[in-house]
Design a protein around this motif. Structure first.
Motif, mmCIF file in Angstrom:
data_model
loop_
_atom_site.group_PDB
_atom_site.id
_atom_site.type_symbol
_atom_site.label_atom_id
_atom_site.label_comp_id
_atom_site.label_asym_id
_atom_site.label_seq_id
_atom_site.Cartn_x
_atom_site.Cartn_y
_atom_site.Cartn_z
ATOM 1 N N TYR A 227 0.805 -1.264 -0.070
ATOM 2 C CA TYR A 227 -0.107 0.201 0.058
ATOM 3 C C TYR A 227 0.881 1.329 -0.088
ATOM 4 O O TYR A 227 0.684 2.184 -0.715
ATOM 5 N N PHE A 228 1.770 1.403 0.924
ATOM 6 C CA PHE A 228 2.568 2.559 0.844
ATOM 7 C C PHE A 228 3.724 2.662 -0.247
ATOM 8 O O PHE A 228 4.164 3.815 -0.339
ATOM 9 N N LEU A 229 3.751 1.547 -1.039
ATOM 10 C CA LEU A 229 4.679 1.719 -2.099
ATOM 11 C C LEU A 229 4.141 2.150 -3.501
ATOM 12 O O LEU A 229 4.586 2.307 -4.421
ATOM 13 N N SER A 230 2.685 2.453 -3.127
ATOM 14 C CA SER A 230 2.008 2.774 -4.581
ATOM 15 C C SER A 230 1.835 4.191 -4.637
ATOM 16 O O SER A 230 1.705 5.121 -3.753
ATOM 17 N N MET A 266 4.677 0.322 8.795
ATOM 18 C CA MET A 266 4.849 1.818 9.296
ATOM 19 C C MET A 266 6.483 2.194 8.723
ATOM 20 O O MET A 266 6.400 3.314 8.384
ATOM 21 N N ASP A 267 7.315 1.105 8.590
ATOM 22 C CA ASP A 267 8.479 1.556 8.122
ATOM 23 C C ASP A 267 8.655 1.851 6.504
ATOM 24 O O ASP A 267 9.314 2.686 6.075
ATOM 25 N N GLU A 268 7.547 1.198 5.895
ATOM 26 C CA GLU A 268 7.412 1.606 4.394
ATOM 27 C C GLU A 268 6.782 2.976 4.302
ATOM 28 O O GLU A 268 6.820 3.664 3.129
ATOM 29 N N CYS A 269 5.825 3.391 5.248
ATOM 30 C CA CYS A 269 5.051 4.524 5.071
ATOM 31 C C CYS A 269 6.121 5.754 4.779
ATOM 32 O O CYS A 269 7.129 5.923 5.683
ATOM 33 N N PRO A 270 6.095 6.530 3.901
ATOM 34 C CA PRO A 270 6.845 7.976 3.852
ATOM 35 C C PRO A 270 6.835 8.616 5.051
ATOM 36 O O PRO A 270 5.929 8.884 5.762
ATOM 37 N N VAL A 277 -0.320 9.630 9.559
ATOM 38 C CA VAL A 277 -1.176 8.556 9.694
ATOM 39 C C VAL A 277 -1.336 7.597 10.693
ATOM 40 O O VAL A 277 -2.452 7.175 11.114
ATOM 41 N N PHE A 278 -0.323 7.394 11.481
ATOM 42 C CA PHE A 278 -0.132 6.489 12.625
ATOM 43 C C PHE A 278 -0.165 7.369 14.136
ATOM 44 O O PHE A 278 -0.121 6.697 15.112
ATOM 45 N N ARG A 279 -0.538 8.663 13.837
ATOM 46 C CA ARG A 279 -0.455 9.475 15.393
ATOM 47 C C ARG A 279 -1.995 9.048 15.930
ATOM 48 O O ARG A 279 -2.765 9.547 15.293
#
Length: 519
Positions: A227-230, A266-270, A277-279
């Motif tokens: 998902y976070f690589l799209s 989470m590591d893949e997320c920019p 996103v994760f806050r």
């Protein structure tokens, strides 16, 4: 002819000097006024045909969402059809006594009343029977509606000016398309009037992704592999962060279904949007088992409601499905003992969770005390099975399944205790831990660690209750209680006062009840 031209004149022209009554009649009756008054029987026939056609069309297309609304509309239309039929028969009998007699209605037409009453009664009775069957069948087949716990009513959805969608589903096609399609379909079934954007159905121009985000009240981020690589998903994320849209995270954890560990995601997320996103957002795990999936849908539905103007700023928006399983509504009719083994790592903690949730449930810890003489080992096992069968109250043996189950020397002792429990026909509750923090693992692991004789003897023929982390833990505990015989103690519509839960003192829970065998 004069009447026909007058009707056409009224339909084509709206002059202020015309009397108000004819204009009102033309609006209410429409083209029926085109039929001359002396042909009033023709008017009834046309009205009867139109009414019948409308009834058939209405039953075919079912224009309303609820089956009960469609049935009510059909009943009203059928009643109108019966009235027109009765009027037609009265007209026939009035114009020709011979024709009326041929119909078997008598010379005076008095039989029309009897026919009308009989036909009406038969039709309405058929409708009631059909409606009852349809509603009962629909209650089993259709997804139930979500209700607000505070009002016990179906929530009313609305949108702010400039908002077209209640929720935008952001996902990657390769691993999340099927899941979000299910989410959209289920939400629209259980939340009436929900408008949800899904690209494969609603996307017209991919260059306008940001515009779709802007016109959506809430954004759902479905986290799956890739998902976070799209590139397009990154566009949606940045548009969401820029507009500060309310966001809900849904996580696919099953690797076989395109899932990804949350830490890796989470590591893949920019980095520039990772905080947004994760806050302060706990991801909702997506499930496929009905009870767990409905709980996920409830949490997603609550997030959707928070984007509606009517529910902005409300602290409590708890939803529920009618008839759902809730810990607060389950109890044991009689006192029951939950037995756990010291050779089963994690079992005592899982048993304590259940005892803290439900009344009339007492925790008891067992351990095997063997005689030091090796030749007495078989006797010790036999004596243990006799002790199992002499429990003073109904008891359930809890077998907690995680990575450490049936491993090492403790695993061998646990296997003996399980054999003894099965030999004494004791009920065994299988709890499968799925929380990685509690050594959760795939169920296939146990076919490698469990002694073959227990597998062949049907230990796993009973479906294990899955224990999940987070908010779904409550569903797991409720299913476990049901598996032990707990029953619902109050209906959903009753008072919302929860049952008080008797907690077991820690000193009693920590002190094991040793069941030993002595020669």
């Amino acid at each position: 002819m004069h009447t026909r031209w007058k009707a056409m004149h009224l339909l084509r022209h709206r002059r202020t000097h015309l009397p108000p009554l004819p204009r009102r009649k033309s609006i209410l009756t429409g083209f029926v006024l085109l039929i001359p008054r002396q042909h009033d029987l023709g008017r009834v026939v046309v009205a009867l045909l139109v009414c019948g056609a409308f009834l058939v069309t209405q039953m075919l297309i079912s224009p309303f969402r609820r089956a009960s609304d469609n049935l009510l509309a059909a009943a009203a239309q059928l009643a109108l059809l019966i009235i027109y039929l009765a009027v037609l028969l009265v007209k026939v009998c009035k114009s020709s006594a011979d024709t009326c007699e041929q119909f078997g209605l008598g010379e005076s037409g008095g039989g029309v009343v009897v026919f009308f009453l009989g036909f009406s009664f038969a039709s309405l009775l058929s409708l009631v029977l059909f409606g009852t069957v349809r509603l009962l069948y629909g209650a089993r087949q259709e997804a139930p509606l979500l209700h607000l716990k505070e009002t016990r009513a179906v929530p009313l959805l609305s949108t702010a000016p400039g908002i077209s969608y209640h929720m935008f589903l952001s996902h990657v096609w390769s691993t999340g398309q099927d899941q979000v399609a299910v989410i959209k379909r289920q939400l629209q079934l259980c939340l009436l009037g929900a408008s949800i954007f899904l690209d494969v159905e609603d996307l017209v121009d991919i260059s306008a992704l940001e515009k779709y985000i802007e016109t959506s009240a809430v954004v759902l981020i479905f986290i799956s592999k890739g998902y976070f690589l799209s590139r397009n998903c990154s566009r949606e994320l940045r548009a969401t962060a820029l507009a500060q849209k309310p966001t809900v995270l849904v996580h696919e954890a099953d690797p076989a279904k395109g899932g990804i560990p949350l830490r890796l995601a989470m590591d893949e997320c920019p980095e520039d949007i990772r905080g947004f996103v994760f806050r302060d957002r706990a991801p909702i795990r997506w499930h496929r088992v009905v009870d767990f999936q409905r709980y996920s849908l409830k949490l997603i539905g609550e997030a959707l409601l928070r984007g509606c103007p009517m529910y902005l700023g409300k602290d409590s928006l708890e939803l529920y499905f009618p008839g759902e399983i809730r810990c607060e509504e389950l109890r044991f009719k009689a006192a029951k003992t939950l037995q756990t083994s010291v050779s089963n790592p994690g079992a005592a903690a899982a048993g304590l969770e259940l005892c803290n949730r439900f009344t009339n449930l007492q925790l008891e810890t067992i351990s095997t005390v063997r005689n030091s003489r090796p030749e007495t080992g078989l006797v010790a096992q036999y004596q243990l099975s006799i002790t199992f069968g002499q429990s003073s109250r109904p008891a359930v043996f809890l077998l907690y399944l995680n990575r450490e189950t049936f491993v090492g020397g403790a695993g061998a002792e646990l296997a003996e205790e399980v054999r003894a429990a099965r030999a004494s026909n004791k009920r065994i509750l299988l709890l499968h831990e799925n929380d990685p923090a509690r050594q959760g693992c795939e169920f296939s692991t146990f076919f490698e660690t469990t002694p073959p004789d227990l597998i062949n003897d049907g230990l796993y023929s009973t479906i294990a209750v899955a224990l999940y982390e987070g908010p779904h833990r409550k569903v797991s505990l409720a299913l476990a209680a049901q598996a032990m015989g707990a029953v619902r103690c109050k209906p959903m519509w009753a008072s919302s006062v929860q049952l008080q839960v008797r907690r077991m003192p820690e000193e009693n829970a920590a002190r094991p009840c040793v069941m030993s065998s002595k020669l």
